[in-house]
Design a protein around this motif. Structure first.
Motif: not given
Length: 401
Positions: A119-120, A126-128, A151-153, A361-366
């Motif tokens: 989900a994250v 979507e944001i990117l 958005s996540v929180i 992790e997800i934000a930087l890797e993506t």
């Protein structure tokens, strides 16, 4: 005859470089590890800068986090007065703190957070997509860092996320050392008004979200009052989104400054979890969040902090202590035994740390994978840094690709 104490230093101290602790911290660790300081409120307090002392202080049961204590070392008058009124659970002691923490812990376990990864990831993509579609240059803090963390929180709690800047504005005001009590109360009042409407809705129509869970399991049986629930939800949003926003933005700036580190992560994406922990250590955005009061005399590094005095554990000081970390200013994604205190230590250690790691992790890797041409739009010295906020970070980061 007792030795007179040194003249108090002014605190907080500014960072010369956003990626390292203030230069004065090195001198404090060596010469004055338990130092007397003067806060912006004109009150005096102590700051602790060595790794071992910080951990000892934050795990000592004789230390209080209660914001209603007279010498609580708040860095702004607004924080002190509004905190005493709204009573965020991170500024309370056991058993009150324990009760609220236990309410939240089941949601933030490693297993629960791991299950949130798909989900994250979908939300980050979507944001990117939206940021890229909007074209550059753009403010990365607003378009990506704040959008991801808020958005996540909000989705976890079940809060509508139509106006992401609203939550950022609340934190900007409530976390500023220059805000008055009236300004902080007005900002938090707006947030609590929104949350009160949602709590009322979830009483009648529970959903699969954290607000519904807390309403059903805590509010309806009478374990907490509406005001206590709103305070818990409010601090969960504020703390959960602000630190992660700062970490995503600052980490991205560091990686833009260091193409060698970017390439290291692109070549070996399996390094990302260790890289996130190293970035948390190096950047230490919550440096002066652990504000405490000594309930009894406490001795650290040969100096006594008298009972009832305020004391601040400097997380960046601890995380850059060469006695604990070899070459602490070096960013080393292969560092072993990285037992940093970026999330604090002891019973008040951040309850949402597993979610924060997942988001980073997800934000930087993506970002690294999908936007390899990301770069600054403008000069490096035009990056706007937040020096007067409870959480260190960037106000604006103009980027293009």
């Amino acid at each position: 005859m007792s030795t007179p104490l040194p003249t108090p230093r002014d605190f907080p101290m500014r960072r010369g470089c956003p990626f390292v602790a203030p230069e004065e911290y090195a001198a404090l660790r060596t010469e004055d590890p338990v130092a007397r300081v003067t806060l912006p409120t004109k009150r005096e307090a102590w700051v602790v800068s060595r790794y071992d002392d910080v951990r000892e202080l934050l795990s000592d049961p004789r230390v209080s986090a209660d914001i209603t204590r007279p010498n609580f070392p708040a860095l702004g008058e607004g924080e002190q007065e509004a905190g005493a009124r709204f009573r965020p659970f991170i500024r309370t002691d056991a058993p009150e703190h324990t009760r609220y923490r236990r309410m939240l812990l089941p949601v933030f376990t490693v297993r629960r957070v791991r299950a949130m990864r798909p989900a994250v990831q979908a939300r980050v993509d979507e944001i990117l997509d939206a940021m890229l579609a909007g074209g550059g240059p753009t403010d990365f803090v607003a378009a990506y860092a704040n959008a991801v963390s808020t958005s996540v929180i909000c989705e976890l709690l079940g809060v509508p996320r139509e106006n992401l800047e609203f939550f950022r504005d609340v934190t900007r005001i409530s976390g500023s050392r220059h805000s008055t009590a009236a300004q902080v109360s007005e900002a938090l009042g707006g947030l609590f008004g929104l949350l009160a409407e949602l709590v009322a809705q979830r009483r009648d129509e529970p959903r699969d979200d954290l607000i519904s869970k807390l309403v059903t399991e805590q509010l309806v049986p009478g374990h907490v009052t509406t005001e206590q629930l709103l305070s818990t939800l409010g601090i969960t949003i504020n703390a959960g989104r602000e630190t992660t926003t700062s970490m995503i933005a600052l980490s991205t700036l560091l990686l833009l400054d260091r193409p060698d580190l970017r390439e290291e992560l692109r070549r070996d994406p399996s390094l990302m979890p260790a890289a996130v922990d190293e970035l948390l250590r190096v950047l230490s955005v919550a440096d002066s969040i652990p504000l405490r009061v000594a309930a009894e005399d406490i001795e650290l590094s040969g100096r006594t902090v008298p009972a009832h005095d305020g004391v601040i554990a400097l997380l960046a000081g601890a995380n850059h202590d060469p006695e604990q970390f070899d070459h602490p200013e070096r960013v080393d994604f292969r560092r072993t035994d990285n037992h940093h205190v970026a999330f604090g230590f002891g019973v008040h250690q951040c309850v949402g740390q597993h979610l924060a790691r997942l988001e980073l992790e997800i934000a930087l890797e993506t970002l690294l994978r999908r936007v390899p041409t990301l770069r600054l739009a403008g000069e490096r010295d035009e990056v706007v840094v937040k020096h007067d906020s409870a959480t260190f970070g960037l106000e604006e980061l103009r980027v293009t690709w």
